[in-house]
Design a protein around this motif. Structure first.
Motif, PDB file in Angstrom:
ATOM      1  N   ILE A  64      39.693  13.235  33.737  1.00 58.32           N
ATOM      2  CA  ILE A  64      38.955  12.810  34.058  1.00 58.32           C
ATOM      3  C   ILE A  64      38.230  11.708  34.174  1.00 58.32           C
ATOM      4  N   LEU A  65      38.352  10.619  35.274  1.00 62.19           N
ATOM      5  CA  LEU A  65      37.003  10.327  36.298  1.00 62.19           C
ATOM      6  C   LEU A  65      36.265  11.281  36.815  1.00 62.19           C
ATOM      7  N   GLY A  66      36.866  12.449  37.548  1.00 67.93           N
ATOM      8  CA  GLY A  66      35.761  13.936  36.907  1.00 67.93           C
ATOM      9  C   GLY A  66      34.877  13.824  36.428  1.00 67.93           C
ATOM     10  N   MET A  67      35.198  14.089  34.798  1.00 68.47           N
ATOM     11  CA  MET A  67      34.594  14.125  34.271  1.00 68.47           C
ATOM     12  C   MET A  67      33.161  13.279  34.471  1.00 68.47           C
ATOM     13  N   PHE A  68      33.468  11.402  34.153  1.00 69.76           N
ATOM     14  CA  PHE A  68      32.473  10.699  33.513  1.00 69.76           C
ATOM     15  C   PHE A  68      31.295  11.150  35.090  1.00 69.76           C
ATOM     16  N   ALA A  69      32.579  11.258  36.460  1.00 68.95           N
ATOM     17  CA  ALA A  69      31.546  11.453  37.324  1.00 68.95           C
ATOM     18  C   ALA A  69      29.830  12.040  37.070  1.00 68.95           C
ATOM     19  N   GLN A  70      30.523  13.173  37.241  1.00 70.60           N
ATOM     20  CA  GLN A  70      29.899  14.266  36.372  1.00 70.60           C
ATOM     21  C   GLN A  70      28.449  14.377  35.496  1.00 70.60           C
ATOM     22  N   TYR A  71      29.121  13.814  34.717  1.00 69.50           N
ATOM     23  CA  TYR A  71      28.151  13.505  33.460  1.00 69.50           C
ATOM     24  C   TYR A  71      26.921  12.370  34.501  1.00 69.50           C
ATOM     25  N   ILE A  72      27.707  11.073  34.950  1.00 72.05           N
ATOM     26  CA  ILE A  72      27.080   9.987  35.979  1.00 72.05           C
ATOM     27  C   ILE A  72      26.054  10.949  36.480  1.00 72.05           C
ATOM     28  N   LEU A  73      26.693  11.474  37.448  1.00 72.10           N
ATOM     29  CA  LEU A  73      25.541  12.335  38.421  1.00 72.10           C
ATOM     30  C   LEU A  73      23.876  13.634  37.558  1.00 72.10           C
ATOM     31  N   GLN A  74      25.046  14.047  36.626  1.00 71.90           N
ATOM     32  CA  GLN A  74      23.963  14.542  35.483  1.00 71.90           C
ATOM     33  C   GLN A  74      22.498  14.176  35.167  1.00 71.90           C
ATOM     34  N   PHE A  75      23.253  12.531  35.099  1.00 71.62           N
ATOM     35  CA  PHE A  75      21.508  11.596  34.114  1.00 71.62           C
ATOM     36  C   PHE A  75      20.842  11.253  35.233  1.00 71.62           C
ATOM     37  N   PHE A  76      21.807  11.093  36.318  1.00 75.84           N
ATOM     38  CA  PHE A  76      21.422  10.806  37.485  1.00 75.84           C
ATOM     39  C   PHE A  76      19.856  11.459  38.064  1.00 75.84           C
ATOM     40  N   LEU A  77      20.631  12.816  38.885  1.00 76.34           N
ATOM     41  CA  LEU A  77      19.650  13.764  38.458  1.00 76.34           C
ATOM     42  C   LEU A  77      18.305  13.937  37.437  1.00 76.34           C
ATOM     43  N   ALA A  78      18.951  13.964  36.641  1.00 76.93           N
ATOM     44  CA  ALA A  78      17.261  14.546  35.033  1.00 76.93           C
ATOM     45  C   ALA A  78      16.425  12.818  35.400  1.00 76.93           C
ATOM     46  N   SER A  79      16.570  11.776  36.527  1.00 74.48           N
ATOM     47  CA  SER A  79      16.059  10.566  35.854  1.00 74.48           C
ATOM     48  C   SER A  79      15.482  10.619  37.079  1.00 74.48           C
ATOM     49  N   TRP A  80      16.156  10.656  37.873  1.00 74.75           N
ATOM     50  CA  TRP A  80      15.505  11.308  39.516  1.00 74.75           C
ATOM     51  C   TRP A  80      14.396  12.453  40.176  1.00 74.75           C
ATOM     52  N   LEU A  81      14.789  12.808  39.231  1.00 72.38           N
ATOM     53  CA  LEU A  81      13.578  14.255  39.216  1.00 72.38           C
ATOM     54  C   LEU A  81      12.533  14.162  38.490  1.00 72.38           C
ATOM     55  N   GLY A  82      12.738  13.420  37.070  1.00 71.97           N
ATOM     56  CA  GLY A  82      12.064  13.382  36.026  1.00 71.97           C
ATOM     57  C   GLY A  82      10.255  12.183  36.427  1.00 71.97           C
ATOM     58  N   VAL A  83      11.312  11.360  37.681  1.00 70.80           N
ATOM     59  CA  VAL A  83      10.545  10.274  37.678  1.00 70.80           C
ATOM     60  C   VAL A  83       9.733  10.551  38.463  1.00 70.80           C
ATOM     61  N   SER A  84      10.412  11.104  39.446  1.00 62.94           N
ATOM     62  CA  SER A  84       9.613  11.913  40.944  1.00 62.94           C
ATOM     63  C   SER A  84       8.205  13.151  40.423  1.00 62.94           C
ATOM     64  N   PHE A  85       9.034  13.153  39.448  1.00 64.05           N
ATOM     65  CA  PHE A  85       7.571  14.693  39.420  1.00 64.05           C
ATOM     66  C   PHE A  85       6.197  13.754  38.906  1.00 64.05           C
ATOM     67  N   PHE A  86       6.295  12.732  37.961  1.00 58.95           N
ATOM     68  CA  PHE A  86       5.309  11.537  37.385  1.00 58.95           C
ATOM     69  C   PHE A  86       5.274  11.188  37.974  1.00 58.95           C
ATOM     70  N   GLU A  87       5.519  11.041  39.559  1.00 60.16           N
ATOM     71  CA  GLU A  87       4.734   9.873  40.750  1.00 60.16           C
ATOM     72  C   GLU A  87       3.857  10.825  41.533  1.00 60.16           C
ATOM     73  N   MET A  88       4.591  12.046  41.277  1.00 59.73           N
ATOM     74  CA  MET A  88       3.468  13.597  41.993  1.00 59.73           C
ATOM     75  C   MET A  88       2.102  14.069  42.059  1.00 59.73           C
ATOM     76  N   LEU A  89       2.616  13.442  40.224  1.00 58.64           N
ATOM     77  CA  LEU A  89       1.136  14.216  39.051  1.00 58.64           C
ATOM     78  C   LEU A  89       0.211  12.591  39.664  1.00 58.64           C
ATOM     79  N   GLN A  90       1.070  11.285  38.930  1.00 56.75           N
ATOM     80  CA  GLN A  90       0.034  10.123  38.918  1.00 56.75           C
ATOM     81  C   GLN A  90      -0.274   9.817  39.598  1.00 56.75           C
ATOM     82  N   ASN A  91      -0.208   9.553  40.887  1.00 54.44           N
ATOM     83  CA  ASN A  91      -0.582   9.207  42.369  1.00 54.44           C
ATOM     84  C   ASN A  91      -1.309  10.215  43.513  1.00 54.44           C
ATOM     85  N   ASN A  92      -1.534  11.675  42.612  1.00 57.16           N
ATOM     86  CA  ASN A  92      -1.472  12.829  44.015  1.00 57.16           C
ATOM     87  C   ASN A  92      -0.853  12.579  45.094  1.00 57.16           C
ATOM     88  N   LYS A  93       0.573  12.304  44.885  1.00 55.44           N
ATOM     89  CA  LYS A  93       1.321  12.590  46.622  1.00 55.44           C
ATOM     90  C   LYS A  93       2.663  14.080  46.508  1.00 55.44           C
TER      91      LYS A  93
END
Length: 314
Positions: free
Chosen positions: A164-193
């Protein structure tokens, strides 16, 4: 400025991000989809060809195993069909890396130009030209993304051992990764980093609003999945009905051209819909990026204050 232009650089609350994204989606879906189709067309041809290779290998293995069971011996064709299967999988990996780079870049460039041009006068050529200057970094980013998600799969296996807890932790990590990588890609192209610097800034932005970031990707990921599920209904029904026909009438899979064509087209359509969904998800992360950036740095707020001051001085 166009009528009903949706300003991106606003510190939105969770519900406002969802609401404004759908308003943005309704206003820009036609233009964005046209851009998506224009630059993905040639790769969809590649997906169809690769799907044909993969389907041929799978159907060949199924028929080969059935014949071997009937004859009570090991089929000599297995090695050939396994080779075809792995060639198909290898081609898929190459195409999906290319499409990952392309569609991450196109979706991100679309929103960046939308932010810079309130008249919405930019064209699909402008989107390509903006992304074109960042292809090298984008390729490196997506390859690193593949490595990160490979690590995520390993961690997911460990989480699966926790009830049970492992399943919730997995989903939280999955959506955190999606947020982190998506936002980071925007930062890279928006500010030429650079890639590493962008990942660091993305981490900073997302971790400061952890639950908002996870929640936005959770809710929008679910809604987009439902939308794509409805779009996949037709190829899914065709696949299911024909499979039932094959089983009921004991149709030979390897000698039946119709079976290969139907399975190839169904798989190609399904994968095309998935790729489009990836682009829509990156647009979601665009709203999240501008929200988190404004919350952290107040760029737009300070700009407006300065404009008010200049107006008063005049």
């Amino acid at each position: 400025m166009i009528k009903n232009y949706i300003e991106l650089r606003i510190n939105r609350e969770f519900g406002d991000i969802i609401t404004d994204y759908f308003d943005f989606f309704k206003q820009n879906i036609k233009k964005f989809t046209n851009t998506f189709i224009s630059y993905n067309g040639i790769f969809f041809i590649g997906i169809v060809i690769t799907s044909y290779v993969l389907v041929s290998g799978i159907l060949g293995l199924i028929a080969s195993n059935e014949n071997a069971s009937f004859l009570g011996a090991v089929s000599n064709d297995d090695d050939t069909y396994w080779m075809i299967f792995f060639i198909g999988m290898g081609l898929y990996f190459i195409i999906f890396v290319i499409l990952g780079v392309l569609n991450y870049g196109l979706a991100t460039s679309f929103m960046i130009l939308y932010d810079k041009d309130p008249t919405n006068a930019f064209t699909k050529k402008d989107i390509w030209l903006y992304f074109k200057g960042n292809i090298g970094k984008s390729v490196l980013f997506v390859l690193l993304l593949v490595a990160i998600y490979f690590g995520f799969l390993i961690i997911s296996v460990l989480f699966a051992l926790i009830p049970i807890l492992g399943m919730f932790a997995q989903y939280i990590l999955q959506f955190f990764l999606a947020s982190w990588l998506g936002v980071s890609f925007f930062e890279m192209l928006q500010n030429n980093k650079g890639v590493v610097e962008s990942l660091g800034e993305g981490w900073n932005l997302v971790t400061k609003s952890f639950w908002k970031s996870v929640g936005v990707n959770l809710v929008m990921g679910l809604l987009i999945t439902i939308l794509l599920g409805l779009a996949s209904f037709v190829p899914g029904v065709i696949f299911g009905v024909y499979t039932f026909h094959v089983v009921e009438n004991e149709v030979s899979l390897t000698s039946n051209v119709v079976a290969t064509v139907i399975y190839t087209l169904s798989l190609s359509l399904f994968l095309g819909i998935m790729i489009y969904g990836q682009s829509l998800s990156q647009l979601v992360n665009g709203f999240l990026y501008y929200t988190l950036h404004e919350k952290t740095y107040n760029t737009n707020t300070r700009k407006r204050i300065e404009q008010i001051g200049e107006h008063l001085d005049a």
